[in-house]
Design a protein around this motif. Sequence first.
Motif, PDB file in Angstrom:
ATOM      1  N   HIS A   1       0.876  -1.168   0.000  1.00 53.56           N
ATOM      2  CA  HIS A   1       0.000   0.000   0.000  1.00 53.56           C
ATOM      3  C   HIS A   1       0.913   1.217   0.000  1.00 53.56           C
ATOM      4  O   HIS A   1       1.637   1.467   0.971  1.00 53.56           O
ATOM      5  CB  HIS A   1      -0.900  -0.016   1.235  1.00 53.56           C
ATOM      6  CG  HIS A   1      -1.756   1.198   1.370  1.00 53.56           C
ATOM      7  ND1 HIS A   1      -1.476   2.225   2.260  1.00 53.56           N
ATOM      8  CD2 HIS A   1      -2.888   1.572   0.722  1.00 53.56           C
ATOM      9  CE1 HIS A   1      -2.406   3.161   2.163  1.00 53.56           C
ATOM     10  NE2 HIS A   1      -3.276   2.784   1.236  1.00 53.56           N
ATOM     11  N   LEU A   2       0.891   1.970  -1.089  1.00 48.63           N
ATOM     12  CA  LEU A   2       1.886   3.030  -1.273  1.00 48.63           C
ATOM     13  C   LEU A   2       1.815   4.098  -0.192  1.00 48.63           C
ATOM     14  O   LEU A   2       2.834   4.700   0.157  1.00 48.63           O
ATOM     15  CB  LEU A   2       1.702   3.671  -2.654  1.00 48.63           C
ATOM     16  CG  LEU A   2       1.977   2.764  -3.855  1.00 48.63           C
ATOM     17  CD1 LEU A   2       1.769   3.525  -5.157  1.00 48.63           C
ATOM     18  CD2 LEU A   2       3.374   2.170  -3.808  1.00 48.63           C
ATOM     19  N   GLY A   3       0.634   4.317   0.361  1.00 47.56           N
ATOM     20  CA  GLY A   3       0.483   5.391   1.332  1.00 47.56           C
ATOM     21  C   GLY A   3       0.989   5.067   2.721  1.00 47.56           C
ATOM     22  O   GLY A   3       1.121   5.987   3.544  1.00 47.56           O
ATOM     23  N   SER A   4       1.264   3.804   3.005  1.00 47.90           N
ATOM     24  CA  SER A   4       1.684   3.459   4.361  1.00 47.90           C
ATOM     25  C   SER A   4       2.933   2.588   4.403  1.00 47.90           C
ATOM     26  O   SER A   4       3.337   2.162   5.483  1.00 47.90           O
ATOM     27  CB  SER A   4       0.541   2.752   5.108  1.00 47.90           C
ATOM     28  OG  SER A   4       0.139   1.580   4.428  1.00 47.90           O
ATOM     29  N   TRP A   5       3.536   2.318   3.257  1.00 45.89           N
ATOM     30  CA  TRP A   5       4.815   1.592   3.289  1.00 45.89           C
ATOM     31  C   TRP A   5       5.856   2.439   4.019  1.00 45.89           C
ATOM     32  O   TRP A   5       6.521   1.984   4.932  1.00 45.89           O
ATOM     33  CB  TRP A   5       5.268   1.268   1.861  1.00 45.89           C
ATOM     34  CG  TRP A   5       6.595   0.576   1.815  1.00 45.89           C
ATOM     35  CD1 TRP A   5       6.851  -0.720   2.126  1.00 45.89           C
ATOM     36  CD2 TRP A   5       7.857   1.169   1.467  1.00 45.89           C
ATOM     37  NE1 TRP A   5       8.192  -0.992   1.981  1.00 45.89           N
ATOM     38  CE2 TRP A   5       8.834   0.152   1.579  1.00 45.89           C
ATOM     39  CE3 TRP A   5       8.258   2.446   1.063  1.00 45.89           C
ATOM     40  CZ2 TRP A   5      10.186   0.373   1.304  1.00 45.89           C
ATOM     41  CZ3 TRP A   5       9.595   2.672   0.795  1.00 45.89           C
ATOM     42  CH2 TRP A   5      10.541   1.645   0.919  1.00 45.89           C
ATOM     43  N   GLN A   6       5.962   3.668   3.615  1.00 43.34           N
ATOM     44  CA  GLN A   6       6.867   4.624   4.254  1.00 43.34           C
ATOM     45  C   GLN A   6       6.269   6.005   4.090  1.00 43.34           C
ATOM     46  O   GLN A   6       5.522   6.255   3.138  1.00 43.34           O
ATOM     47  CB  GLN A   6       8.257   4.543   3.629  1.00 43.34           C
ATOM     48  CG  GLN A   6       9.308   5.471   4.243  1.00 43.34           C
ATOM     49  CD  GLN A   6       9.547   5.190   5.711  1.00 43.34           C
ATOM     50  OE1 GLN A   6       8.767   5.625   6.552  1.00 43.34           O
ATOM     51  NE2 GLN A   6      10.622   4.465   6.012  1.00 43.34           N
ATOM     52  N   ARG A   7       6.571   6.908   5.025  1.00 47.79           N
ATOM     53  CA  ARG A   7       6.086   8.285   4.926  1.00 47.79           C
ATOM     54  C   ARG A   7       7.187   9.249   5.338  1.00 47.79           C
ATOM     55  O   ARG A   7       8.201   8.844   5.922  1.00 47.79           O
ATOM     56  CB  ARG A   7       4.860   8.504   5.819  1.00 47.79           C
ATOM     57  CG  ARG A   7       3.607   7.799   5.339  1.00 47.79           C
ATOM     58  CD  ARG A   7       2.364   8.309   6.048  1.00 47.79           C
ATOM     59  NE  ARG A   7       1.146   7.686   5.544  1.00 47.79           N
ATOM     60  CZ  ARG A   7      -0.081   8.064   5.874  1.00 47.79           C
ATOM     61  NH1 ARG A   7      -0.264   9.059   6.721  1.00 47.79           N
ATOM     62  NH2 ARG A   7      -1.135   7.449   5.372  1.00 47.79           N
ATOM     63  N   HIS A   8       6.962  10.502   5.030  1.00 48.77           N
ATOM     64  CA  HIS A   8       7.862  11.543   5.510  1.00 48.77           C
ATOM     65  C   HIS A   8       7.694  11.709   7.018  1.00 48.77           C
ATOM     66  O   HIS A   8       6.698  11.275   7.610  1.00 48.77           O
ATOM     67  CB  HIS A   8       7.564  12.866   4.797  1.00 48.77           C
ATOM     68  CG  HIS A   8       7.963  12.872   3.350  1.00 48.77           C
ATOM     69  ND1 HIS A   8       9.272  12.859   2.935  1.00 48.77           N
ATOM     70  CD2 HIS A   8       7.211  12.893   2.214  1.00 48.77           C
ATOM     71  CE1 HIS A   8       9.322  12.877   1.616  1.00 48.77           C
ATOM     72  NE2 HIS A   8       8.080  12.895   1.144  1.00 48.77           N
ATOM     73  N   ALA A   9       8.655  12.366   7.617  1.00 46.46           N
ATOM     74  CA  ALA A   9       8.643  12.552   9.070  1.00 46.46           C
ATOM     75  C   ALA A   9       7.394  13.284   9.540  1.00 46.46           C
ATOM     76  O   ALA A   9       6.912  13.057  10.656  1.00 46.46           O
ATOM     77  CB  ALA A   9       9.900  13.294   9.514  1.00 46.46           C
ATOM     78  N   ASP A  10       6.857  14.164   8.693  1.00 45.75           N
ATOM     79  CA  ASP A  10       5.657  14.909   9.081  1.00 45.75           C
ATOM     80  C   ASP A  10       4.366  14.158   8.783  1.00 45.75           C
ATOM     81  O   ASP A  10       3.269  14.699   8.942  1.00 45.75           O
ATOM     82  CB  ASP A  10       5.641  16.274   8.383  1.00 45.75           C
ATOM     83  CG  ASP A  10       5.612  16.169   6.857  1.00 45.75           C
ATOM     84  OD1 ASP A  10       5.602  15.023   6.333  1.00 45.75           O
ATOM     85  OD2 ASP A  10       5.623  17.220   6.188  1.00 45.75           O
ATOM     86  N   GLY A  11       4.490  12.914   8.318  1.00 40.12           N
ATOM     87  CA  GLY A  11       3.314  12.103   8.035  1.00 40.12           C
ATOM     88  C   GLY A  11       2.809  12.191   6.616  1.00 40.12           C
ATOM     89  O   GLY A  11       1.866  11.478   6.250  1.00 40.12           O
ATOM     90  N   GLU A  12       3.413  13.045   5.798  1.00 42.00           N
ATOM     91  CA  GLU A  12       2.979  13.184   4.411  1.00 42.00           C
ATOM     92  C   GLU A  12       3.394  11.967   3.585  1.00 42.00           C
ATOM     93  O   GLU A  12       4.390  11.294   3.880  1.00 42.00           O
ATOM     94  CB  GLU A  12       3.571  14.453   3.798  1.00 42.00           C
ATOM     95  CG  GLU A  12       2.902  15.731   4.277  1.00 42.00           C
ATOM     96  CD  GLU A  12       1.422  15.780   3.918  1.00 42.00           C
ATOM     97  OE1 GLU A  12       1.085  15.551   2.738  1.00 42.00           O
ATOM     98  OE2 GLU A  12       0.608  16.026   4.834  1.00 42.00           O
ATOM     99  N   PHE A  13       2.628  11.716   2.517  1.00 41.20           N
ATOM    100  CA  PHE A  13       2.914  10.589   1.652  1.00 41.20           C
ATOM    101  C   PHE A  13       4.217  10.794   0.881  1.00 41.20           C
ATOM    102  O   PHE A  13       4.593  11.926   0.557  1.00 41.20           O
ATOM    103  CB  PHE A  13       1.790  10.404   0.617  1.00 41.20           C
ATOM    104  CG  PHE A  13       0.446  10.099   1.209  1.00 41.20           C
ATOM    105  CD1 PHE A  13       0.263   8.994   2.021  1.00 41.20           C
ATOM    106  CD2 PHE A  13      -0.645  10.916   0.939  1.00 41.20           C
ATOM    107  CE1 PHE A  13      -0.979   8.707   2.561  1.00 41.20           C
ATOM    108  CE2 PHE A  13      -1.891  10.636   1.467  1.00 41.20           C
ATOM    109  CZ  PHE A  13      -2.051   9.525   2.287  1.00 41.20           C
TER     110      PHE A  13
END
Length: 724
Positions: free
Chosen positions: A251-263
């Motif tokens: 799932h592209l949106g939750s594999w990894q994110r920026h430190a601020d939570g952005e995709f």
Amino acid sequence: MTEIYPILTPAQHALLSARHHNPFEVLGRQLENGENLLRVHLPHAVAVWLSPDAPLQRLGDTALFEWRGEMPSLPYQLQWQAQDGTLHTTYDPYSFPSPLLTDFDLHLFAQGQHFYAQRFLGAHPCEVAGIEGVRFAVWAPNAQRVSVVGDFNQWDGRIHQMRVREGVGIWELFIPQLPTGTVYKYEISHRETQSVFLKADPYAQGAEKRPNTASYVVPITQHQWDDQAWLEQRAQPNAWLRQPMSIYEVHLGSWQRHADGEFLSYRELAEQLIPYVKKLGFTHLELLPVSEHPLDASWGYQTVGFFAPTSRYGSPDDLRYFIDQCHQNDLGVLLDWVPGHFPKDAHGLAWFDGTALYEYADPRQGEHRDWGTLIFNYGRNEVRSFLISNALYWLSEFHIDGLRVDAVASILYLDYSRQAGEWIPNQYGGNENLEAIDFLRQLNTIVHQECPGVLMIAEESTSWPQVTRPTWVGGLGFNMKWNMGWMHDTLTYMSQDPIFRAYHHQHLTFGMLYAFSENFVLPFSHDEVVHGKRSLLDKMPGDSWQRFANLRLLFTYQWTYPGKKLLFMGGEFAHGLEWNEARALEWSLLDYPHHSGMQLLVSDLNQLYRQYDALHRYDFEGAGFSWVDCHDAGQSVIAYMRRCEDDELVVILNFTPVPRHGYRIGVYHPGLYREIFNSDAQQYGGSHVTNSELLSEELPWMNQRHSITVTLPPLAGIVLQRVI
């Protein structure tokens, strides 16, 4: 009483009240009573000119303006003054040639035989009569009137009213000088009720980022593909049958994110996800749906914009770049595709023109009550054109290597998740959706014709026969099917405390009775680690050491069992928590040896699977598998061979925490055997109970002439190869 519009015709009245189905009959250049005239409709204008010395005359106090005199060449420009005093210059949309769409396209669409309908429906930047603009077209056969609305016309449905093509119900209009990126919707007036509502474009190739819901005009792609070698290799006939396939579901949106939570964007994912998956040895990525969806928590399975890559991660060309980079790194891309249902969001497909257009009208056929969604009307030709075009859109324009078709069982069965009296039998009294069966066969036939080498994979959870057999022998025509039975049986068994596993041994052996009836994928997918089902690690019984050992054993079983492999992200390093789409995976777990050891194990299993032909060449054929022993329920041990013409491996799995020394198994060939894989190895976090070289004895065992004695590590699997 004085009439408001004493000089207007009924057609002009209909246009002004936004009820006319063909504004070209009233607007643009007209011939009336033998006289040429030019008529325009500008609701926000106080004055209109063809040129400074050629003002148009307003008709009464309406928004209609006429010119009677020397006719300008087509198309012509207008200058007009708005109510706030500003001056504007624009081409009149009704001065351009009409119709815009070919009769042949409309005929194929109406017959359910147009497989690239997105090329003429939707919003397309183009040039008409030498002027750049956007051509709009939408199917809404029961509408009284359809208009294109957006910021460019103050969302006023009176301004850009569309022309209907009689007989097929497709509305069209070219709007000149409209730039790409323009946000728009369709304003639709229902024929019977006169109710007016806004809809996003079903064929839009771009949609606003949620929570906004409008479509936008996507520019013509600028991406230059560099994956020709990959596509040529993919197109080799039936190459996939005997190739290793190990799929990393993400799932592209939750594999990894920026430190601020952005995709992460598609391009950032290309830089980070691709090398990670390639290093682990997977052959394919499978993306949860990337079609536009308004609710993050639906994971993409409640699609609204079927032709629009979600704007959460960037533009359509950004997605093309990501897929291109995958191919250049020898990584295939599969896409979850959802033709079984769609949500009821007001801006979506539901009751699109005020009627049940895309869905069945009767809720006993047209509604999934469990999911709160609507079911496509597979018997309607235009819906078939929509769905098949959508499949080919992703495959041809984004170079997707295969579609995993979601919830096929819900498509096939009329009584899916319904009680008696809540569904309508087919014409023979059965529960099979005959229209859907025909659609799936047509879909798979067309896809394989148009996109050689592309894979169609069914998520089908029942025992429907011949899902992966050709349509000409009565099958559905899919290439592969998820083996949901094997997955459920395996997880049921693994969740048992080892002391009780002897009483559940059939869960390990039953699957081989049907293992080659279809072309199976062995899935541990996202569905198994959500909604209270716990993570794979937490499904395992015992203390911490045993849970990790069980999971290593589970993966060893999966990777050595016949069938292609699929693992959801996070499983490769024993993610501790259930998956949550709202946050990134817990990558900090890799700082702990048991988690990093699990990641190394999965990497080595992929390498083993790809290196040894015996583990993949005959994934779908009985010639590649034979039991050595499937009866040792008392000790919870199974042993089997994986083989091909030039290779043979012995797999032995011990499902108890007891090391077993001197365990004898039969072997077909005499010789020296060596251990090439052991899930209990120290580098994986195991206890490192291993075997040195094993020389066979001429002692018959397990119906074989020869045998060897091995040490079975606790809660672990080993793989042996004969070296001489």
